[in-house]
Design a protein around this motif. Structure first.
Motif, PDB file in Angstrom:
ATOM      1  N   LEU A  10       0.823  -1.207   0.000  1.00  0.00           N
ATOM      2  CA  LEU A  10       0.000   0.000   0.000  1.00  0.00           C
ATOM      3  C   LEU A  10       0.861   1.263   0.000  1.00  0.00           C
ATOM      4  O   LEU A  10       0.562   2.232  -0.701  1.00  0.00           O
ATOM      5  CB  LEU A  10      -0.946   0.008   1.205  1.00  0.00           C
ATOM      6  CG  LEU A  10      -2.173  -0.880   1.092  1.00  0.00           C
ATOM      7  CD1 LEU A  10      -2.919  -0.927   2.409  1.00  0.00           C
ATOM      8  CD2 LEU A  10      -3.095  -0.398  -0.023  1.00  0.00           C
ATOM      9  N   ARG A  11       1.947   1.253   0.793  1.00  0.00           N
ATOM     10  CA  ARG A  11       2.857   2.414   0.804  1.00  0.00           C
ATOM     11  C   ARG A  11       3.488   2.611  -0.565  1.00  0.00           C
ATOM     12  O   ARG A  11       3.604   3.736  -1.062  1.00  0.00           O
ATOM     13  CB  ARG A  11       3.935   2.220   1.881  1.00  0.00           C
ATOM     14  CG  ARG A  11       3.470   2.531   3.275  1.00  0.00           C
ATOM     15  CD  ARG A  11       4.629   2.653   4.263  1.00  0.00           C
ATOM     16  NE  ARG A  11       5.540   1.512   4.263  1.00  0.00           N
ATOM     17  CZ  ARG A  11       5.390   0.428   5.012  1.00  0.00           C
ATOM     18  NH1 ARG A  11       4.369   0.322   5.829  1.00  0.00           N
ATOM     19  NH2 ARG A  11       6.257  -0.551   4.959  1.00  0.00           N
ATOM     20  N   GLU A  12       3.919   1.527  -1.188  1.00  0.00           N
ATOM     21  CA  GLU A  12       4.516   1.623  -2.522  1.00  0.00           C
ATOM     22  C   GLU A  12       3.501   2.138  -3.542  1.00  0.00           C
ATOM     23  O   GLU A  12       3.837   2.985  -4.379  1.00  0.00           O
ATOM     24  CB  GLU A  12       5.065   0.257  -2.953  1.00  0.00           C
ATOM     25  CG  GLU A  12       6.290  -0.165  -2.179  1.00  0.00           C
ATOM     26  CD  GLU A  12       6.722  -1.595  -2.474  1.00  0.00           C
ATOM     27  OE1 GLU A  12       6.050  -2.310  -3.268  1.00  0.00           O
ATOM     28  OE2 GLU A  12       7.749  -2.020  -1.910  1.00  0.00           O
ATOM     29  N   PHE A  13       2.267   1.638  -3.473  1.00  0.00           N
ATOM     30  CA  PHE A  13       1.217   2.093  -4.389  1.00  0.00           C
ATOM     31  C   PHE A  13       0.948   3.595  -4.189  1.00  0.00           C
ATOM     32  O   PHE A  13       0.862   4.357  -5.150  1.00  0.00           O
ATOM     33  CB  PHE A  13      -0.072   1.286  -4.161  1.00  0.00           C
ATOM     34  CG  PHE A  13      -1.227   1.772  -4.981  1.00  0.00           C
ATOM     35  CD1 PHE A  13      -1.300   1.481  -6.336  1.00  0.00           C
ATOM     36  CD2 PHE A  13      -2.235   2.551  -4.412  1.00  0.00           C
ATOM     37  CE1 PHE A  13      -2.362   1.937  -7.108  1.00  0.00           C
ATOM     38  CE2 PHE A  13      -3.297   3.017  -5.172  1.00  0.00           C
ATOM     39  CZ  PHE A  13      -3.358   2.710  -6.527  1.00  0.00           C
ATOM     40  N   PHE A  14       0.832   4.007  -2.943  1.00  0.00           N
ATOM     41  CA  PHE A  14       0.592   5.424  -2.642  1.00  0.00           C
ATOM     42  C   PHE A  14       1.739   6.281  -3.164  1.00  0.00           C
ATOM     43  O   PHE A  14       1.517   7.326  -3.782  1.00  0.00           O
ATOM     44  CB  PHE A  14       0.410   5.612  -1.130  1.00  0.00           C
ATOM     45  CG  PHE A  14       0.154   7.030  -0.725  1.00  0.00           C
ATOM     46  CD1 PHE A  14      -1.082   7.618  -0.938  1.00  0.00           C
ATOM     47  CD2 PHE A  14       1.152   7.790  -0.133  1.00  0.00           C
ATOM     48  CE1 PHE A  14      -1.324   8.925  -0.565  1.00  0.00           C
ATOM     49  CE2 PHE A  14       0.930   9.094   0.230  1.00  0.00           C
ATOM     50  CZ  PHE A  14      -0.320   9.675   0.022  1.00  0.00           C
ATOM     51  N   HIS A  15       2.954   5.833  -2.956  1.00  0.00           N
ATOM     52  CA  HIS A  15       4.128   6.562  -3.428  1.00  0.00           C
ATOM     53  C   HIS A  15       4.088   6.714  -4.946  1.00  0.00           C
ATOM     54  O   HIS A  15       4.293   7.815  -5.485  1.00  0.00           O
ATOM     55  CB  HIS A  15       5.409   5.834  -2.984  1.00  0.00           C
ATOM     56  CG  HIS A  15       6.660   6.472  -3.466  1.00  0.00           C
ATOM     57  ND1 HIS A  15       7.254   6.119  -4.656  1.00  0.00           N
ATOM     58  CD2 HIS A  15       7.435   7.450  -2.934  1.00  0.00           C
ATOM     59  CE1 HIS A  15       8.336   6.840  -4.835  1.00  0.00           C
ATOM     60  NE2 HIS A  15       8.468   7.663  -3.790  1.00  0.00           N
ATOM     61  N   ASP A  16       3.839   5.611  -5.635  1.00  0.00           N
ATOM     62  CA  ASP A  16       3.809   5.642  -7.101  1.00  0.00           C
ATOM     63  C   ASP A  16       2.709   6.573  -7.613  1.00  0.00           C
ATOM     64  O   ASP A  16       2.919   7.331  -8.567  1.00  0.00           O
ATOM     65  CB  ASP A  16       3.619   4.235  -7.663  1.00  0.00           C
ATOM     66  CG  ASP A  16       4.816   3.335  -7.380  1.00  0.00           C
ATOM     67  OD1 ASP A  16       5.903   3.877  -7.075  1.00  0.00           O
ATOM     68  OD2 ASP A  16       4.659   2.102  -7.466  1.00  0.00           O
ATOM     69  N   VAL A  20       3.118   9.990  -9.913  1.00  0.00           N
ATOM     70  CA  VAL A  20       2.414  10.144 -11.189  1.00  0.00           C
ATOM     71  C   VAL A  20       1.594  11.432 -11.197  1.00  0.00           C
ATOM     72  O   VAL A  20       1.627  12.200 -12.152  1.00  0.00           O
ATOM     73  CB  VAL A  20       1.504   8.920 -11.464  1.00  0.00           C
ATOM     74  CG1 VAL A  20       0.551   9.182 -12.628  1.00  0.00           C
ATOM     75  CG2 VAL A  20       2.351   7.683 -11.739  1.00  0.00           C
ATOM     76  N   LYS A  21       0.880  11.709 -10.122  1.00  0.00           N
ATOM     77  CA  LYS A  21      -0.041  12.855 -10.090  1.00  0.00           C
ATOM     78  C   LYS A  21       0.658  14.171  -9.774  1.00  0.00           C
ATOM     79  O   LYS A  21       0.274  15.213 -10.299  1.00  0.00           O
ATOM     80  CB  LYS A  21      -1.149  12.603  -9.091  1.00  0.00           C
ATOM     81  CG  LYS A  21      -1.943  11.363  -9.438  1.00  0.00           C
ATOM     82  CD  LYS A  21      -3.386  11.533  -9.147  1.00  0.00           C
ATOM     83  CE  LYS A  21      -4.080  10.259  -9.342  1.00  0.00           C
ATOM     84  NZ  LYS A  21      -4.803   9.763 -10.208  1.00  0.00           N
ATOM     85  N   LEU A  22       1.701  14.136  -8.893  1.00  0.00           N
ATOM     86  CA  LEU A  22       2.302  15.381  -8.428  1.00  0.00           C
ATOM     87  C   LEU A  22       3.777  15.545  -8.824  1.00  0.00           C
ATOM     88  O   LEU A  22       4.371  16.567  -8.520  1.00  0.00           O
ATOM     89  CB  LEU A  22       2.165  15.491  -6.909  1.00  0.00           C
ATOM     90  CG  LEU A  22       0.725  15.475  -6.384  1.00  0.00           C
ATOM     91  CD1 LEU A  22       0.723  15.429  -4.871  1.00  0.00           C
ATOM     92  CD2 LEU A  22      -0.046  16.688  -6.884  1.00  0.00           C
TER      93      LEU A  22
END
Length: 151
Positions: A10-16, A20-22
């Protein structure tokens, strides 16, 4: 272990997603924040370990002050005595009279181990002087040890 694995994913997904967005800068900020959190946790663990040791040290000092005059001369807070304690407690030295000590310490130039006095001997002299109420430095103890060595 499974829960930790899921949290990591989940941390890796949030980071990615943040990258991508910011942009890359947000990823760098997240990594810095995670490192800060790890450092904070390490500091908390260190503090948690130190407090019981400080309490134990205080209890030991209190114990030695209350029981036995020979035990009252132990200086747990002095790093020099802590370092040499194993050798200090085995040997005793005769320190010179107060007049000689004052004469040696009042000189313009303190002797600095001119007789190749062993460091362990200087530590014993340092301890004996501290035990007798003298507030001296290692350099001053070296002067007195140099005077008393092989008398």
């Amino acid at each position: 272990m499974r829960e930790n694995f899921e949290r990591k994913k989940l941390r890796e997904f949030f980071h990615d997603e943040m990258v991508v967005k910011l942009g890359d800068r947000s990823g760098q900020l997240l990594k810095m924040k995670e490192q800060d959190l790890r450092i904070q946790r390490l500091e908390e663990m260190f503090t948690f370990m130190i407090h019981p040791l400080a309490i134990l040290d205080s209890l030991l000092i209190s114990f030695f002050r209350h029981y036995g005059s020979e035990l009252a001369n132990i200086y747990f807070g002095d790093p020099i005595i802590d370092l040499f304690w194993a050798g200090i407690k085995k040997e005793k030295v005769q320190i010179p009279s107060n007049e000689i000590i004052m004469r040696l310490l009042s000189g313009e130039e303190l002797l600095l181990n001119k007789k190749n006095v062993p460091i362990s001997y200087i530590a014993i002299v340092y301890y004996e002087l501290k035990s007798n109420g003298y507030k001296i430095s290692w350099k001053q103890a070296s002067t007195i040890a140099s005077y008393t060595y092989n008398l």
